[in-house]
Design an enzyme around this catalytic site. Structure first.
Site, PDB file in Angstrom:
ATOM      1  N   GLN A 111      -4.257  -1.783   9.745  1.00 18.16           N
ATOM      2  CA  GLN A 111      -4.241  -3.108   9.130  1.00 18.16           C
ATOM      3  C   GLN A 111      -4.788  -4.142  10.107  1.00 18.16           C
ATOM      4  O   GLN A 111      -4.391  -4.198  11.277  1.00 18.16           O
ATOM      5  CB  GLN A 111      -2.808  -3.459   8.692  1.00 18.16           C
ATOM      6  CG  GLN A 111      -2.698  -4.696   7.830  1.00 18.16           C
ATOM      7  CD  GLN A 111      -3.400  -4.589   6.471  1.00 18.16           C
ATOM      8  OE1 GLN A 111      -3.554  -3.504   5.914  1.00 18.16           O
ATOM      9  NE2 GLN A 111      -3.828  -5.714   5.933  1.00 18.16           N
ATOM     10  N   ASP A 159     -10.779   2.544   4.496  1.00  9.86           N
ATOM     11  CA  ASP A 159     -11.100   1.117   4.388  1.00  9.86           C
ATOM     12  C   ASP A 159     -12.607   0.888   4.288  1.00  9.86           C
ATOM     13  O   ASP A 159     -13.052  -0.198   3.936  1.00  9.86           O
ATOM     14  CB  ASP A 159     -10.581   0.362   5.626  1.00  9.86           C
ATOM     15  CG  ASP A 159      -9.224  -0.280   5.391  1.00  9.86           C
ATOM     16  OD1 ASP A 159      -8.962  -0.703   4.252  1.00  9.86           O
ATOM     17  OD2 ASP A 159      -8.429  -0.339   6.351  1.00  9.86           O
ATOM     18  N   LYS A 163       0.839  -1.209   0.000  1.00 12.49           N
ATOM     19  CA  LYS A 163       0.000   0.000   0.000  1.00 12.49           C
ATOM     20  C   LYS A 163       0.875   1.260   0.000  1.00 12.49           C
ATOM     21  O   LYS A 163       0.628   2.203  -0.753  1.00 12.49           O
ATOM     22  CB  LYS A 163      -0.949  -0.020   1.211  1.00 12.49           C
ATOM     23  CG  LYS A 163      -2.017  -1.107   1.110  1.00 12.49           C
ATOM     24  CD  LYS A 163      -2.798  -1.317   2.403  1.00 12.49           C
ATOM     25  CE  LYS A 163      -3.752  -2.504   2.252  1.00 12.49           C
ATOM     26  NZ  LYS A 163      -4.530  -2.815   3.468  1.00 12.49           N
TER      27      LYS A 163
HETATM   28  N1  GUN Z   1      -6.853  -7.123   6.464  1.00 14.31           N
HETATM   29  C1  GUN Z   1      -7.261  -7.852   5.402  1.00 14.31           C
HETATM   30  N2  GUN Z   1      -7.793  -7.060   4.449  1.00 14.31           N
HETATM   31  C2  GUN Z   1      -7.718  -5.795   4.917  1.00 14.31           C
HETATM   32  C3  GUN Z   1      -8.100  -4.539   4.384  1.00 14.31           C
HETATM   33  O1  GUN Z   1      -8.640  -4.403   3.274  1.00 14.31           O
HETATM   34  N3  GUN Z   1      -7.851  -3.466   5.184  1.00 14.31           N
HETATM   35  C4  GUN Z   1      -7.271  -3.575   6.411  1.00 14.31           C
HETATM   36  N4  GUN Z   1      -7.093  -2.465   7.116  1.00 14.31           N
HETATM   37  N5  GUN Z   1      -6.919  -4.726   6.937  1.00 14.31           N
HETATM   38  C5  GUN Z   1      -7.134  -5.834   6.182  1.00 14.31           C
END
Ligand code: GUN
Length: 291
Positions: free
Chosen positions: A96, A119, A52
């Protein structure tokens, strides 16, 4: 069978995003800025967050990575989120997941201001999504919608089976595909661990979205000839034939299923790349909200 290639589709959307960033910069404004919080040593989480942050740089975004040890207290995280909420130079905040067991994920998600919740996990954004209002939509299901759109796949009236009911993927996916939009207008069945007759239900599907986190869960006997297969799984399995001794596979048994279907996403190189692009689109939107 045609591949739904996340590399090609994500490159298209990335170009669009870069153009938008250039437009912002040409007006003398600052670039979008994403803050990412990573807790602990989970290898997959580290890899996702690194990806990211790297994509932010590629698209001309600013990013700030904040890392904590596994032992961080919930209060410390909440304090940091409050600080980031109040920081006018930060547009988007992501934490995350998963978080260590001693931290309440819901409390953390709710602490993020909903206008910075790129998110799309905050209850305000999930509620707005359900009502069809403009909101941040969770990145993976939104990325799948972008992929279907890029390949101009007509989904109206199709039977869609979503396997897995997580808050992050399965549940929002079922809402997006069932609403009155293009892509959308599907008749959606949401399957989960208590579903009976999974095989029969899947065999009736024109589209299968597999999001259970189990390697090779969807086998060819579950798939109708000509079905569209979207594989959300990213599972690391042992593979003695490779240098590293492991490899990534999806929730679908690709080799068995691919010859039967009309379209299928590869793993890696499919949905994962679209998830990141979708997060970047949300961060661009957050930048516009934070003027
Ligand atoms: N863990 C698995 N997928 C995601 C996501 O799309 N965003 C976040 N913040 N954590 C995750």
């Amino acid at each position: 069978m045609q591949l739904l290639d996340g590399k090609i589709a994500s490159a298209h959307y990335k170009t669009e995003i870069k153009n938008q960033v250039n437009l912002i910069l040409s007006k003398g404004k600052r670039a979008p800025h994403l803050a990412a919080i990573l807790v602990g040593e989970n290898a997959a989480s580290k890899a996702y967050v690194a990806s990211k942050v790297k994509t932010c740089a590629e698209l001309g975004f600013e990013s700030t990575l904040i890392t904590y040890e596994n032992s961080v207290s919930q209060q410390e995280l909440l304090d940091k989120i409050k600080f980031l909420n109040d920081d006018k130079n930060i547009d988007g905040i992501l934490v995350q997941l998963p978080l260590p067991k001693h931290i309440d994920e819901n409390k953390v998600i709710e602490a993020i201001h909903y206008n910075k919740d790129v998110d799309g996990f905050h209850p305000v954004n999930l509620g707005k999504m359900m009502l069809g209002l403009q909101s941040f939509v969770p990145a993976t299901p939104n990325g799948i919608m972008l992929l279907l759109k890029y390949y101009q796949i007509k989904t109206e009236g199709l039977n869609c089976v979503v396997i897995g009911r997580s808050n992050i993927v399965g549940t929002p996916m079922s809402i997006l595909l069932s609403r009155n939009s293009e892509p959308g207008n599907c008749t959606v069945t949401l399957c989960h661990s208590k579903t009976k007759n999974m095989k029969e239900i899947c065999k009736n599907a024109d589209i299968i979205v597999a999001a259970i986190g189990k390697p090779h869960f969807v086998t060819s006997d579950m798939v109708k000839e000509g079905a569209i297969i979207i594989d959300v799984g990213i599972n690391r399995i042992e593979a003695p034939e490779t240098k590293s001794g492991t490899r990534l596979v999806g929730d679908v048994d690709f080799d068995q299923v691919a010859p039967k279907c009309s379209f299928i996403t590869p793993v890696p190189g499919g949905v994962g790349l679209m998830t990141i692009v979708s997060l970047m689109k949300n961060t661009l939107l957050a930048r516009a909200l934070n003027n």
